[in-house]
Design a protein around this motif. Structure first.
Motif: not given
Lengths: 81, 190
Positions: A15-23
Motif C-alpha cells: 500500500l502507498m501513502c496515505p493508506m498504511p496510516v489509514m489502515a
C-alpha cells in the motif's frame, strides 16, 4: 525479530501513502489503550509516516525494524485524549 | 491583617517547582488546543492529478487525529460528483511537468483522443504503483468522518443539483467554510 506478541497486525505491504496510516488508524481504533499493534509496510514513506502518526496519536513506537523489503513497526496504543 | 492570614496552602513550592508546573500545564493546554486538531482544505481543481492531493491530505489529517473538512468548489466539484471517474481527466497540453513515454510537442498532445489516453495512462501508472484510486480515497475519507462539503454557489452556477453528488456530501457556502477554517491551524488551498 520482535519478542513482543501483538494484539493486532496490520499488513499494509504494497500500500502507498496515505493508506498504511489509514489502515493503522482503523486498527488502532479497535484496540484498548496499552495494546500492541504491529504494522508491516513496504512504502518507504512509512518510515517517516508511521512514527509521525504514532506520535500525533499518543501511541508509543516500541520497535522498528527492517525485514528484507518489509518495514516493521511495533506500537503500543496510547490513551485517547 | 497579619502576614500569616495570606499564606497559601503551597507556600513551600520553590520557584523551580512553579516554573515546572506552569510549563507542564502550558504543554498540556497546547496538546488540547482545538486548532491543532482541526483542518480545513479547499479543493478547487477538477483534473485527475489535482484530485489526489486534497484527498490524500484530508485522509492523512484524519489519521493523525484531526477533524477535517474539504470544501469542494468550482472545478473541484468534479471530485465528489457521482460521475467523478469519468469527469476527472488529465490533459498533457500546457502541462510540461507531465511525464510522457516519449517527448511530444503540444501539436501532438493536442490531437483528439489524447486527453482520454493520458488519463488512462495516469490511472494505470498510479494503480501499477499501488496508489489508491480516487474512489478508494473518498470511501476512506468518509469512513474517517472527513466532512465533504460542496460549494452550493458553484453547484448552482454549473447547473448541477444536490442529487448529482455522492452520498454523504454536504452543501454549504463560503461563510460555513470560514467558520470552520478560522478554528483550524491547518488551512490548505488546493
Amino acid at each position: 525479530m520482535s519478542e513482543i506478541t501483538e494484539d493486532a497486525l496490520v499488513d499494509a505491504r504494497e500500500l502507498m501513502c496515505p493508506m498504511p496510516v489509514m489502515a493503522a488508524t482503523k486498527a488502532a481504533r479497535r484496540l484498548e489503550p496499552g495494546q500492541i499493534l504491529k504494522i508491516m509496510a513496504t512504502d518507504k514513506g512509512a518510515l517517516s509516516d508511521i512514527p509521525a502518526w504514532a506520535e500525533s496519536n499518543g501511541h508509543e513506537l516500541v520497535e522498528q525494524s527492517t525485514e528484507g523489503t518489509d518495514f516493521v513497526f511495533v506500537v503500543r496504543t496510547g490513551e485517547p485524549d | 491583617m497579619s502576614a500569616e492570614a495570606v499564606t497559601t496552602p503551597h507556600a513551600d513550592l520553590t520557584e523551580d517547582d512553579v516554573r515546572r508546573i506552569v510549563k507542564e500545564e502550558v504543554a498540556s493546554a497546547l496538546r488540547k488546543d482545538p486548532g491543532m486538531r482541526t483542518g480545513a482544505i479547499v479543493a478547487s481543481k477538477g483534473t485527475l492529478d489535482w484530485a489526489y492531493p486534497p484527498l490524500i491530505l484530508a485522509n492523512a489529517a484524519a489519521a493523525v487525529g484531526m477533524e477535517v473538512s474539504v470544501f469542494f468548489t468550482f472545478y473541484g466539484l468534479n471530485i465528489v460528483h457521482k460521475d467523478f471517474d469519468k469527469k476527472l481527466k488529465v490533459d498533457p497540453v500546457g502541462n510540461p511537468a507531465m511525464p510522457m513515454p516519449v517527448a511530444m510537442p503540444d501539436l501532438v498532445t493536442a490531437m483528439p483522443g489524447m486527453v482520454s489516453l493520458a488519463s488512462r495512462m495516469m490511472k494505470k501508472r498510479f494503480s501499477d504503483h499501488k496508489v489508491s484510486s480516487i474512489g478508494d480515497l473518498i470511501d476512506t475519507a468518509k469512513e474517517m468522518e472527513v466532512r465533504l462539503i460542496a460549494c452550493q454557489m458553484t453547484v448552482d452556477v454549473f447547473g448541477y443539483d444536490q442529487g448529482d453528488f455522492l452520498d454523504g456530501v454536504e452543501f454549504g457556502g463560503a461563510a460555513a467554510f470560514m467558520a470552520h477554517a478560522r478554528k483550524s491551524n491547518m488551512t490548505l488551498f488546493v
